[in-house]
Write a protein that holds these residues in place. Sequence first.
Motif, short mmCIF file in Angstrom:
data_model
loop_
_atom_site.label_atom_id
_atom_site.label_comp_id
_atom_site.label_asym_id
_atom_site.label_seq_id
_atom_site.Cartn_x
_atom_site.Cartn_y
_atom_site.Cartn_z
N CYS A 59 0.93 -1.37 -0.08
CA CYS A 59 -0.37 0.08 0.18
C CYS A 59 0.80 1.46 0.32
O CYS A 59 2.01 1.91 1.07
N MET A 60 0.63 2.22 -0.27
CA MET A 60 1.30 3.05 -1.19
C MET A 60 0.43 4.66 -0.33
O MET A 60 1.58 5.54 -0.94
N SER A 61 -0.54 4.54 -0.06
CA SER A 61 -1.94 5.54 -0.12
C SER A 61 -1.59 6.86 -1.17
O SER A 61 -1.62 7.44 -0.83
N CYS A 62 -1.88 5.25 -2.70
CA CYS A 62 -2.35 6.79 -3.20
C CYS A 62 -3.35 7.29 -3.59
O CYS A 62 -4.03 8.49 -3.99
N GLY A 63 -4.54 6.78 -2.21
CA GLY A 63 -5.99 6.94 -2.51
C GLY A 63 -6.73 6.53 -3.78
O GLY A 63 -8.15 6.95 -3.76
N ALA A 64 -6.92 5.13 -4.17
CA ALA A 64 -7.18 4.84 -5.48
C ALA A 64 -8.81 4.34 -5.06
O ALA A 64 -10.04 4.04 -5.16
N CYS A 65 -8.44 3.45 -4.11
CA CYS A 65 -9.74 3.05 -2.82
C CYS A 65 -10.36 4.18 -2.54
O CYS A 65 -11.81 3.78 -2.30
N LEU A 66 -10.16 4.87 -2.33
CA LEU A 66 -10.72 6.39 -1.61
C LEU A 66 -12.49 6.24 -2.38
O LEU A 66 -13.30 6.23 -1.69
N ASN A 76 -17.33 9.35 5.48
CA ASN A 76 -16.46 10.62 5.23
C ASN A 76 -14.65 10.58 6.73
O ASN A 76 -14.60 11.82 7.03
N ASP A 77 -14.92 9.33 6.89
CA ASP A 77 -14.05 9.55 7.67
C ASP A 77 -12.52 8.76 7.37
O ASP A 77 -12.59 7.42 7.09
N ILE A 78 -11.36 9.34 7.23
CA ILE A 78 -10.36 8.82 6.61
C ILE A 78 -9.95 6.46 7.63
O ILE A 78 -8.86 6.28 7.32
N ASN A 79 -10.00 7.45 8.89
CA ASN A 79 -9.84 6.35 9.32
C ASN A 79 -10.42 5.24 8.70
O ASN A 79 -10.62 3.97 9.82
N GLY A 84 -7.17 4.38 6.10
CA GLY A 84 -6.87 4.02 7.52
C GLY A 84 -6.71 3.06 8.03
O GLY A 84 -6.14 2.44 9.10
N ARG A 85 -7.45 1.99 7.40
CA ARG A 85 -7.54 0.81 7.92
C ARG A 85 -5.35 -0.26 7.42
O ARG A 85 -5.93 -0.82 8.16
N VAL A 86 -4.56 0.12 6.80
CA VAL A 86 -3.66 -0.42 6.65
C VAL A 86 -3.11 0.71 7.24
O VAL A 86 -2.33 -0.02 8.37
N ALA A 87 -2.94 2.00 7.73
CA ALA A 87 -2.27 2.32 8.53
C ALA A 87 -2.24 2.22 10.20
O ALA A 87 -1.38 2.01 10.99
N ALA A 105 -9.27 -0.07 17.00
CA ALA A 105 -9.12 -0.79 15.87
C ALA A 105 -10.31 -1.67 15.79
O ALA A 105 -11.02 -2.28 14.65
N TYR A 106 -11.04 -1.79 16.86
CA TYR A 106 -12.49 -2.25 17.08
C TYR A 106 -13.63 -1.52 16.42
O TYR A 106 -14.50 -2.14 15.22
N THR A 107 -13.49 -0.11 16.69
CA THR A 107 -14.21 0.24 15.73
C THR A 107 -13.87 0.51 14.29
O THR A 107 -15.23 0.16 13.66
N TYR A 108 -12.73 0.80 13.48
CA TYR A 108 -13.19 0.37 12.02
C TYR A 108 -12.95 -0.76 11.44
O TYR A 108 -13.39 -0.66 9.87
N PHE A 109 -12.14 -1.65 12.14
CA PHE A 109 -11.68 -3.06 11.64
C PHE A 109 -13.68 -3.37 11.14
O PHE A 109 -13.84 -4.48 9.92
N TRP A 110 -14.52 -2.95 12.13
CA TRP A 110 -16.01 -4.11 12.10
C TRP A 110 -16.66 -3.08 11.06
O TRP A 110 -17.49 -4.01 10.88
#
Length: 151
Positions: A59-66, A76-79, A84-87, A105-110
């Motif tokens: 992951c190069m954080s290019c943002g194509a996935c956004l 609209n939360d980058i996390n 955000g999940r990779v970071a 981690a609990y909040t964003y991965f679920w």
Amino acid sequence: MSQAMSNGYRHEKASQDLINKLHTRIGLNKHRQNTHELGRLLRGRVRENRNLVLSLSLCMSCGACLTVCPAYLATNDINNSPLGRVALARSLMRGYINEDLIDRAYTYFWQCLTCRRCAWACPFGVDVADISRTIRSLLYEVGLAPNYVAG
């Protein structure tokens, strides 16, 4: 405070009794870990899972996935995005794990839908859904799962 936390959306955590009952049913009680061992467990999974290693390193954080991530587009939360999940997964692997990091981690991965749209849009094919599933399984092992999973 992140937007996902400020608007109050979060999966309700299952009670410890419900988690213990499910762990007993599947034979996980003997291997129950505490939350401070989450980083060690994740590093172990990374050594076992070559696809996870590639995803975290490519992951190069290019943002194509956004532009294709439904969770990010809704909040609209980058996390709450593949970036955000990779970071967050990288910080879980390398740093001191505190309660705030585990809570994030609990909040964003679920909240990840594991739809794999990120892998489709990524120029390197990074599959954040695979990372999300791995972190979810580790969170479950340490006793952190939403009601809908434990129920």
